[in-house]
Design a protein around this motif. Sequence first.
Motif, mmCIF file in Angstrom:
data_model
loop_
_atom_site.group_PDB
_atom_site.id
_atom_site.type_symbol
_atom_site.label_atom_id
_atom_site.label_comp_id
_atom_site.label_asym_id
_atom_site.label_seq_id
_atom_site.Cartn_x
_atom_site.Cartn_y
_atom_site.Cartn_z
ATOM 1 N N ALA A 82 0.828 -1.206 0.000
ATOM 2 C CA ALA A 82 0.000 0.000 0.000
ATOM 3 C C ALA A 82 0.866 1.262 0.000
ATOM 4 N N ARG A 83 0.225 2.392 -0.177
ATOM 5 C CA ARG A 83 0.897 3.687 -0.039
ATOM 6 C C ARG A 83 1.023 4.008 1.458
ATOM 7 N N PRO A 84 1.972 4.873 1.837
ATOM 8 C CA PRO A 84 2.138 5.201 3.257
ATOM 9 C C PRO A 84 0.866 5.731 3.928
ATOM 10 N N ARG A 85 0.076 6.540 3.243
ATOM 11 C CA ARG A 85 -1.166 7.063 3.845
ATOM 12 C C ARG A 85 -2.146 5.915 4.112
ATOM 13 N N THR A 86 -2.215 4.969 3.197
ATOM 14 C CA THR A 86 -3.061 3.796 3.391
ATOM 15 C C THR A 86 -2.511 2.947 4.532
ATOM 16 N N ALA A 87 -1.192 2.864 4.627
ATOM 17 C CA ALA A 87 -0.564 2.090 5.708
ATOM 18 C C ALA A 87 -0.919 2.678 7.070
ATOM 19 N N GLU A 88 -1.045 3.991 7.152
ATOM 20 C CA GLU A 88 -1.440 4.630 8.403
ATOM 21 C C GLU A 88 -2.857 4.185 8.788
ATOM 22 N N TRP A 89 -3.741 4.164 7.825
ATOM 23 C CA TRP A 89 -5.119 3.711 8.043
ATOM 24 C C TRP A 89 -5.119 2.240 8.476
ATOM 25 N N ASP A 90 -4.333 1.423 7.770
ATOM 26 C CA ASP A 90 -4.236 -0.005 8.070
ATOM 27 C C ASP A 90 -3.706 -0.240 9.478
ATOM 28 N N ALA A 91 -2.618 0.451 9.812
ATOM 29 C CA ALA A 91 -2.016 0.288 11.142
ATOM 30 C C ALA A 91 -2.997 0.707 12.232
ATOM 31 N N GLY A 92 -3.725 1.782 11.995
ATOM 32 C CA GLY A 92 -4.724 2.225 12.967
ATOM 33 C C GLY A 92 -5.829 1.200 13.172
ATOM 34 N N ALA A 93 -6.277 0.572 12.086
ATOM 35 C CA ALA A 93 -7.324 -0.453 12.195
ATOM 36 C C ALA A 93 -6.844 -1.627 13.046
ATOM 37 N N VAL A 94 -5.599 -2.029 12.845
ATOM 38 C CA VAL A 94 -5.061 -3.180 13.574
ATOM 39 C C VAL A 94 -4.726 -2.809 15.022
ATOM 40 N N LEU A 95 -4.022 -1.705 15.219
ATOM 41 C CA LEU A 95 -3.582 -1.354 16.574
ATOM 42 C C LEU A 95 -4.738 -0.940 17.470
ATOM 43 N N SER A 96 -5.763 -0.287 16.931
ATOM 44 C CA SER A 96 -6.919 0.062 17.764
ATOM 45 C C SER A 96 -7.687 -1.200 18.163
ATOM 46 N N THR A 97 -7.723 -2.189 17.279
ATOM 47 C CA THR A 97 -8.342 -3.472 17.629
ATOM 48 C C THR A 97 -7.499 -4.192 18.674
ATOM 49 N N LEU A 98 -6.199 -4.158 18.499
ATOM 50 C CA LEU A 98 -5.286 -4.767 19.463
ATOM 51 C C LEU A 98 -5.490 -4.157 20.851
ATOM 52 N N ALA A 99 -5.692 -2.839 20.899
ATOM 53 C CA ALA A 99 -5.889 -2.150 22.174
ATOM 54 C C ALA A 99 -7.125 -2.644 22.903
ATOM 55 N N GLU A 100 -8.105 -3.160 22.166
ATOM 56 C CA GLU A 100 -9.307 -3.720 22.784
ATOM 57 C C GLU A 100 -9.146 -5.208 23.115
ATOM 58 N N ALA A 101 -8.245 -5.866 22.414
ATOM 59 C CA ALA A 101 -8.127 -7.319 22.516
ATOM 60 C C ALA A 101 -7.222 -7.791 23.647
ATOM 61 N N VAL A 102 -6.304 -6.952 24.072
ATOM 62 C CA VAL A 102 -5.351 -7.369 25.105
ATOM 63 C C VAL A 102 -5.454 -6.450 26.322
ATOM 64 N N ALA A 103 -4.868 -6.884 27.407
ATOM 65 C CA ALA A 103 -4.920 -6.123 28.659
ATOM 66 C C ALA A 103 -4.296 -4.740 28.488
ATOM 67 N N ARG A 104 -4.867 -3.781 29.191
ATOM 68 C CA ARG A 104 -4.398 -2.395 29.103
ATOM 69 C C ARG A 104 -2.904 -2.267 29.431
ATOM 70 N N GLU A 105 -2.444 -3.026 30.431
ATOM 71 C CA GLU A 105 -1.026 -2.953 30.813
ATOM 72 C C GLU A 105 -0.130 -3.369 29.642
ATOM 73 N N ARG A 106 -0.558 -4.387 28.913
ATOM 74 C CA ARG A 106 0.207 -4.856 27.768
ATOM 75 C C ARG A 106 0.212 -3.783 26.667
ATOM 76 N N VAL A 107 -0.924 -3.153 26.447
ATOM 77 C CA VAL A 107 -1.021 -2.085 25.447
ATOM 78 C C VAL A 107 -0.126 -0.916 25.855
ATOM 79 N N ASP A 108 -0.148 -0.570 27.124
ATOM 80 C CA ASP A 108 0.705 0.530 27.608
ATOM 81 C C ASP A 108 2.181 0.211 27.388
ATOM 82 N N ARG A 109 2.580 -1.031 27.655
ATOM 83 C CA ARG A 109 3.986 -1.422 27.429
ATOM 84 C C ARG A 109 4.317 -1.389 25.945
ATOM 85 N N LEU A 110 3.385 -1.829 25.113
ATOM 86 C CA LEU A 110 3.607 -1.796 23.671
ATOM 87 C C LEU A 110 3.742 -0.365 23.176
#
Length: 128
Positions: A82-110
């Motif tokens: 993808a293009r970098p702007r699309t990659a930003e959208w993609d990364a946001g979709a994955v990382l925001s889901t990750l933030a809901e899927a794992v414990a807050r402490e783990r997200v904070d460390r990440l």
Amino acid sequence: MRLDEFLTRVRDRGEFHGDDEAEQVATAVLWVVASRIPPDEAADLARDLPAPLDDALRPERGRPETFGREEFLRRVAQQTGARPRTAEWDAGAVLSTLAEAVARERVDRLRACLPADCADLFGGPAPH
């Protein structure tokens, strides 16, 4: 969170065509994350994710690499084709889901392991 739930959230947030595309993007983003964080953090995070997503975090890559947001997004774009702007959208979709899927402490460390200017990709307000 089960794999189907994770992929549905990524698919909906990223506006992907299906779960296969959502899984490919999630795997790509997690692979780049794994190259930036210490191996023990990657292993801990992998334990909290469903298979096969956990595999993107398991390869031994030695020491974590140091790079900023621009390089992070460039690498995601390279992995997804993808293009970098699309990659930003993609990364946001994955990382925001990750933030809901794992414990807050783990997200904070990440978040602490990633460039500070990537905090917004996790959705919600950045920690202070």
